[in-house]
Design an enzyme around this catalytic site. Structure first.
Site, short mmCIF file in Angstrom:
data_model
loop_
_atom_site.label_atom_id
_atom_site.label_comp_id
_atom_site.label_asym_id
_atom_site.label_seq_id
_atom_site.Cartn_x
_atom_site.Cartn_y
_atom_site.Cartn_z
N ASP A 25 47.89 36.26 50.09
CA ASP A 25 48.75 35.43 49.24
C ASP A 25 47.93 34.81 48.11
O ASP A 25 46.72 34.59 48.25
CB ASP A 25 49.43 34.35 50.09
CG ASP A 25 50.62 33.72 49.38
OD1 ASP A 25 51.16 34.34 48.45
OD2 ASP A 25 51.01 32.61 49.78
N TRP A 30 46.71 33.08 41.04
CA TRP A 30 45.41 33.49 40.51
C TRP A 30 45.57 33.91 39.05
O TRP A 30 44.78 33.53 38.18
CB TRP A 30 44.85 34.63 41.35
CG TRP A 30 43.51 35.16 40.90
CD1 TRP A 30 42.27 34.75 41.30
CD2 TRP A 30 43.29 36.21 39.94
NE1 TRP A 30 41.29 35.47 40.67
CE2 TRP A 30 41.89 36.37 39.83
CE3 TRP A 30 44.12 37.03 39.18
CZ2 TRP A 30 41.30 37.33 38.98
CZ3 TRP A 30 43.55 37.98 38.33
CH2 TRP A 30 42.16 38.12 38.24
N HIS A 42 48.30 40.97 41.09
CA HIS A 42 48.60 42.02 42.08
C HIS A 42 47.63 43.20 41.91
O HIS A 42 47.16 43.76 42.90
CB HIS A 42 50.04 42.51 41.94
CG HIS A 42 51.07 41.45 42.22
ND1 HIS A 42 51.00 40.61 43.31
CD2 HIS A 42 52.20 41.08 41.55
CE1 HIS A 42 52.04 39.79 43.31
NE2 HIS A 42 52.78 40.04 42.24
N SER A 70 57.12 41.52 51.89
CA SER A 70 57.96 41.05 52.99
C SER A 70 59.42 41.43 52.76
O SER A 70 59.83 41.73 51.62
CB SER A 70 57.83 39.53 53.14
OG SER A 70 58.57 38.87 52.13
N LEU A 136 38.91 53.13 61.60
CA LEU A 136 39.64 51.87 61.46
C LEU A 136 41.09 52.24 61.25
O LEU A 136 41.38 53.17 60.50
CB LEU A 136 39.11 51.11 60.23
CG LEU A 136 39.96 49.94 59.74
CD1 LEU A 136 39.55 48.65 60.43
CD2 LEU A 136 39.83 49.72 58.24
N ARG A 191 45.39 33.67 56.41
CA ARG A 191 46.28 33.59 55.25
C ARG A 191 45.49 32.98 54.11
O ARG A 191 44.95 31.88 54.23
CB ARG A 191 47.52 32.75 55.53
CG ARG A 191 48.43 32.71 54.28
CD ARG A 191 49.82 32.13 54.55
NE ARG A 191 50.64 32.29 53.35
CZ ARG A 191 51.95 32.46 53.33
NH1 ARG A 191 52.60 32.53 54.47
NH2 ARG A 191 52.62 32.60 52.20
N ARG A 197 51.79 28.86 56.55
CA ARG A 197 53.02 29.30 57.22
C ARG A 197 52.94 30.79 57.50
O ARG A 197 52.10 31.50 56.94
CB ARG A 197 54.24 28.95 56.38
CG ARG A 197 54.20 29.45 54.94
CD ARG A 197 55.50 29.12 54.19
NE ARG A 197 55.40 29.42 52.78
CZ ARG A 197 55.33 28.50 51.80
NH1 ARG A 197 55.33 27.22 52.10
NH2 ARG A 197 55.26 28.87 50.54
C1 IPE Z 1 54.15 36.39 52.11
O1 IPE Z 1 53.88 35.81 50.88
C2 IPE Z 1 54.35 37.86 51.95
C3 IPE Z 1 53.21 38.64 51.50
C4 IPE Z 1 51.99 38.23 51.27
C5 IPE Z 1 53.51 40.02 51.32
P1 IPE Z 1 55.00 35.05 50.02
O2 IPE Z 1 54.29 34.51 48.84
O3 IPE Z 1 56.14 35.94 49.79
O4 IPE Z 1 55.44 33.89 51.03
P2 IPE Z 1 56.21 32.53 50.75
O5 IPE Z 1 57.44 32.87 49.97
O6 IPE Z 1 55.29 31.65 49.95
O7 IPE Z 1 56.47 31.96 52.11
C1 IPE Z 2 51.04 37.78 47.40
O1 IPE Z 2 50.84 37.02 46.26
C2 IPE Z 2 51.52 39.18 47.08
C3 IPE Z 2 52.93 39.44 47.41
C4 IPE Z 2 53.74 38.63 48.02
C5 IPE Z 2 53.46 40.73 47.01
P1 IPE Z 2 52.03 36.23 45.58
O2 IPE Z 2 52.68 37.12 44.57
O3 IPE Z 2 52.92 35.63 46.59
O4 IPE Z 2 51.22 35.08 44.83
P2 IPE Z 2 51.64 33.56 44.67
O5 IPE Z 2 51.89 33.03 46.05
O6 IPE Z 2 52.89 33.54 43.82
O7 IPE Z 2 50.47 32.91 44.02
MG MG Z 3 52.97 33.85 47.58
#
Ligand code: IPE
Ligand code: IPE
Ligand code: MG
Length: 254
Positions: A25, A30, A42, A70, A136, A191, A197
């Site tokens: 996450d 970033w 990404h 997700s 792995l 995480r 969470r």
């Molecule tokens: C969780 O991250 C899902 C992935 C890293 C793929 P999110 O950024 O979607 O989670 P929430 O919305 O902050 O809980």
């Molecule tokens: C996790 O990073 C990647 C995915 C959920 C696909 P985020 O895109 O959730 O990054 P933030 O949480 O918005 O910084």
């Molecule tokens: Mg996120």
């Protein structure tokens, strides 16, 4: 092969984790912090995946599971979702051959039916190509949700059993129908990105995992950060409901 619940056996706490599961996450934040589009985060995140897969293989970790998309991430702006899908396709195109050469077995779990046919084909081919590798096992959770997983397991199990016995199923029987029945439960859950969470990741399998949270955004995560998480894991005493005395005695005996 399926694994019974880790709550039944007590692995030595100083051991390396056999299975690490990560919620990657912080990609968006970033990028935003650098005045870049979220997509740049990404893209950098994919480079970090490559490095962390190598680092885990070097450390002899058997299973690495990464949450990539997700069940709820479809709620994001359409443009971001389609960029993420494209990134998934290019990452598979570029990396599967290399992974295969490095003895990595790739699995993609989640409700894949929602992906377009080309991506589904690529996933099937990548899994087939790497199926016999034993260094792995890398699992990418894509359109995955812990609730989806438990639901699909129950449905599959009930569809297989006959109606009179189906209500008497055990925890182990259910676990064997989860999407990742081929892997032991994660020892260490990480995480990145500061949130504390689960966000509907592996709900069933994290019952006794050790949790490690870091403020570091996923694009900045590296070998050193991984080692810090492993070191933290190695200091934990995993009691699985027992007392500390019982654990100490058991370790002395073995
Ligand atoms: C969780 O991250 C899902 C992935 C890293 C793929 P999110 O950024 O979607 O989670 P929430 O919305 O902050 O809980
Ligand atoms: C996790 O990073 C990647 C995915 C959920 C696909 P985020 O895109 O959730 O990054 P933030 O949480 O918005 O910084
Ligand atoms: Mg996120």
């Amino acid at each position: 092969m399926t694994h019974s619940s880790s709550t039944l056996s007590v692995p030595s706490s100083a051991a390396m984790p056999k299975h690490i599961a990560i919620i990657m996450d912080g990609n968006g934040r970033w990028a935003t912090r650098r005045f870049l589009p979220r997509f740049a985060g990404h893209a950098k995140g994919v480079d970090v995946v490559r490095k962390i897969v190598e680092a885990c293989a070097d450390r002899g970790i058997g299973y690495l599971t990464l949450f990539a998309f997700s069940s709820e991430n479809w709620r994001r702006p359409e443009e971001e979702v389609s960029l993420l899908m494209r990134l998934f396709v290019t990452a598979l195109e570029r990396e599967v051959g290399k992974m295969h050469n490095n003895g990595i077995r790739l699995k993609v779990v989640g409700d894949l039916s929602r992906f377009d046919a080309k991506l589904q084909d690529m996933i099937v081919n990548a899994e087939r190509k790497t199926a016999n590798n034993s260094n792995l096992t890398l699992t990418i959770c894509a359109n995955y949700g812990g609730r989806w997983d438990v639901m699909q397991a129950v449905k599959k199990m009930l569809a297989e059993g006959d109606a009179t016995t189906s209500a008497n199923f055990t925890e182990d029987e259910l676990a064997q129908h989860l999407a990742m029945a081929y892997a032991p439960e994660p020892d260490l859950f990480i995480r990145t990105g500061g949130e504390q969470r689960i966000s509907n990741f592996l709900l069933w399998q994290l019952a006794y995992s050790e949790f490690y949270f870091t403020e570091t955004y996923w694009p900045d995560f590296d070998d050193g950060e991984l080692d810090k998480a492993i070191a933290s894991f190695q200091l934990r005493e995993r009691r699985f409901g027992r007392t500390s005395d019982q654990i100490v005695k058991k370790q002395k005996a073995s």
